[in-house]
Design a protein around this motif. Structure first.
Motif, PDB file in Angstrom:
ATOM      1  N   TYR A  39      94.224  32.948  33.006  1.00  0.00           N
ATOM      2  CA  TYR A  39      93.284  32.435  33.824  1.00  0.00           C
ATOM      3  C   TYR A  39      91.853  32.664  33.477  1.00  0.00           C
ATOM      4  N   PRO A  40      91.045  31.817  33.283  1.00  0.00           N
ATOM      5  CA  PRO A  40      89.642  31.829  32.691  1.00  0.00           C
ATOM      6  C   PRO A  40      88.729  33.040  33.405  1.00  0.00           C
ATOM      7  N   ASN A  41      88.432  33.955  32.692  1.00  0.00           N
ATOM      8  CA  ASN A  41      87.601  35.056  33.281  1.00  0.00           C
ATOM      9  C   ASN A  41      86.307  34.562  33.816  1.00  0.00           C
ATOM     10  N   SER A  42      85.893  35.161  34.922  1.00  0.00           N
ATOM     11  CA  SER A  42      84.322  34.906  35.428  1.00  0.00           C
ATOM     12  C   SER A  42      83.894  36.019  36.166  1.00  0.00           C
ATOM     13  N   LEU A  43      82.808  36.734  36.044  1.00  0.00           N
ATOM     14  CA  LEU A  43      82.332  37.640  36.990  1.00  0.00           C
ATOM     15  C   LEU A  43      81.539  37.201  38.049  1.00  0.00           C
ATOM     16  N   TYR A  44      81.798  37.758  39.311  1.00  0.00           N
ATOM     17  CA  TYR A  44      81.107  36.899  40.415  1.00  0.00           C
ATOM     18  C   TYR A  44      79.562  37.521  40.538  1.00  0.00           C
ATOM     19  N   ASP A  45      78.864  36.508  40.727  1.00  0.00           N
ATOM     20  CA  ASP A  45      77.529  36.853  41.193  1.00  0.00           C
ATOM     21  C   ASP A  45      76.877  35.832  42.200  1.00  0.00           C
ATOM     22  N   ALA A  46      76.537  36.422  43.181  1.00  0.00           N
ATOM     23  CA  ALA A  46      76.101  35.514  44.367  1.00  0.00           C
ATOM     24  C   ALA A  46      74.961  34.675  44.242  1.00  0.00           C
ATOM     25  N   LYS A  47      75.052  33.625  45.010  1.00  0.00           N
ATOM     26  CA  LYS A  47      73.840  32.611  44.748  1.00  0.00           C
ATOM     27  C   LYS A  47      72.924  32.976  45.932  1.00  0.00           C
ATOM     28  N   ILE A  48      71.488  32.766  45.559  1.00  0.00           N
ATOM     29  CA  ILE A  48      70.766  32.899  46.689  1.00  0.00           C
ATOM     30  C   ILE A  48      70.787  31.516  47.802  1.00  0.00           C
ATOM     31  N   LEU A  49      70.566  31.567  48.885  1.00  0.00           N
ATOM     32  CA  LEU A  49      70.572  30.547  49.937  1.00  0.00           C
ATOM     33  C   LEU A  49      69.556  30.613  50.959  1.00  0.00           C
ATOM     34  N   PRO A  50      69.175  29.556  51.764  1.00  0.00           N
ATOM     35  CA  PRO A  50      68.201  29.631  52.686  1.00  0.00           C
ATOM     36  C   PRO A  50      68.472  30.549  53.689  1.00  0.00           C
ATOM     37  N   VAL A 167      81.754  40.984  47.655  1.00  0.00           N
ATOM     38  CA  VAL A 167      83.228  41.643  48.639  1.00  0.00           C
ATOM     39  C   VAL A 167      83.996  40.258  48.378  1.00  0.00           C
ATOM     40  N   ASN A 168      85.092  40.781  48.197  1.00  0.00           N
ATOM     41  CA  ASN A 168      86.386  39.672  48.254  1.00  0.00           C
ATOM     42  C   ASN A 168      87.228  39.647  49.640  1.00  0.00           C
ATOM     43  N   PHE A 217      87.918  33.326  47.129  1.00  0.00           N
ATOM     44  CA  PHE A 217      88.512  34.777  47.337  1.00  0.00           C
ATOM     45  C   PHE A 217      87.213  35.475  47.373  1.00  0.00           C
ATOM     46  N   TYR A 218      86.214  35.587  46.822  1.00  0.00           N
ATOM     47  CA  TYR A 218      84.942  35.984  46.546  1.00  0.00           C
ATOM     48  C   TYR A 218      84.115  35.517  47.830  1.00  0.00           C
ATOM     49  N   LEU A 219      83.704  36.314  48.701  1.00  0.00           N
ATOM     50  CA  LEU A 219      82.890  35.869  49.817  1.00  0.00           C
ATOM     51  C   LEU A 219      81.558  35.578  49.549  1.00  0.00           C
ATOM     52  N   GLN A 220      81.000  34.650  50.168  1.00  0.00           N
ATOM     53  CA  GLN A 220      79.364  34.365  50.216  1.00  0.00           C
ATOM     54  C   GLN A 220      78.756  35.190  51.285  1.00  0.00           C
ATOM     55  N   GLN A 221      77.482  35.439  51.306  1.00  0.00           N
ATOM     56  CA  GLN A 221      76.734  35.871  52.301  1.00  0.00           C
ATOM     57  C   GLN A 221      76.828  35.041  53.743  1.00  0.00           C
TER      58      GLN A 221
END
Length: 266
Positions: A39-50, A167-168, A217-221
């Motif tokens: 599977y393609p590897n990608s490190l999770y990085d949270a995105k900024i939301l309102p 967090v996943n 799988f990885y959760l957002q805020q």
């Protein structure tokens, strides 16, 4: 006879709940297949939301030059330990992202950062600070209100703050004490709101090992996880309620009959 029948039904329900099919219990089944696929590897990085609350720190070898970009606010007075001295400890000002994804930053002004990752925001601010500083500063962006909620058939439902902003799904369940035996592993609902305020409910199957490669799988805020109860829990709750009412009614009738018998005998 009816009491015995109801008792047997309740006991049968408990047994059925305890003897839930083993296949529905373990997480991440068929994991050997997952390990055989690239599977393609990608490190999770949270995105900024309102409505995210951010702290932004600018560091240079010249603290005075960086001071205008590190605004502080005073905390309430506190008493120093063992002494009657009132002190105030300054803390960095926090920036609330508005509904348009913007913040007001000192000197520079309005910055549109909604939908960007923290590393992207750090790079952008570094570039915008170059005209004001002799050297390229180190910019650190942190989220102060990164939290997720877990409820339903878990041991300890609640809202949890995540300090490392990553967090996943399985980690979130672990924070809540894992699912109970009545939780459906194949129907975990994820409630998520995007940057435009649109809410979606996604059903996830934790029995399937491919969940670890899911975009959910990885959760957002501010994500909410709801663990659906299985049929055994629903049936057990209904029969338990009916049985309690039946025994209460029977107890009252027996008491009345006993009182009448006592009066007649007298």
């Amino acid at each position: 006879m009816k009491a015995l029948k109801l008792f047997c039904m309740a006991a049968l329900t408990v047994c059925l709940g305890a003897c839930t099919s083993y296949k529905k219990v373990p997480y991440l089944q068929n994991s050997e297949i997952i390990n055989q696929v690239d599977y393609p590897n990608s490190l999770y990085d949270a995105k900024i939301l309102p409505k995210d609350l951010l702290t932004i720190t600018v560091s240079t070898t010249d603290p005075e030059a960086a001071a205008p970009f590190n605004l502080t606010v005073q905390t309430p007075y506190s008493v120093a330990q063992g002494r009657n001295i009132l002190t105030q400890q300054p803390v960095l000002q926090q920036y609330l992202v508005d509904n348009n994804g913007d913040i007001e930053y000192p000197v520079i002004g309005k910055l549109h950062i909604g939908g960007m990752t923290k590393s992207s925001v750090e790079t952008m601010i570094q570039e915008k600070l170059k005209p004001y500083l002799k050297e390229t500063p180190i910019v650190t962006v942190r989220m102060s209100n990164y939290k997720i909620s877990v409820l339903g058939e878990v041991a300890r439902p609640g809202t949890f703050t995540v300090s490392n902003e990553k967090v996943n799904l399985l980690e979130a369940l672990a924070m809540a004490g894992d699912m109970t035996v009545y939780g459906r592993r194949d129907n975990v609902k994820l409630i998520r709101e995007d940057g435009q305020g649109e809410r979606k409910i996604t059903e996830l199957d934790l029995n399937d090992a491919e969940i670890i490669h899911s975009p959910y799988f990885y959760l957002q805020q501010n994500d909410i996880i709801y663990v659906t109860p299985n049929k055994a829990k629903a049936k057990g709750s209904r029969i338990g309620s009916e049985t309690s009412l039946w025994f209460s009614g029977t107890s009252i009738l027996v008491s009345i009959a006993s009182l009448i018998a006592t009066i007649v005998l007298l």
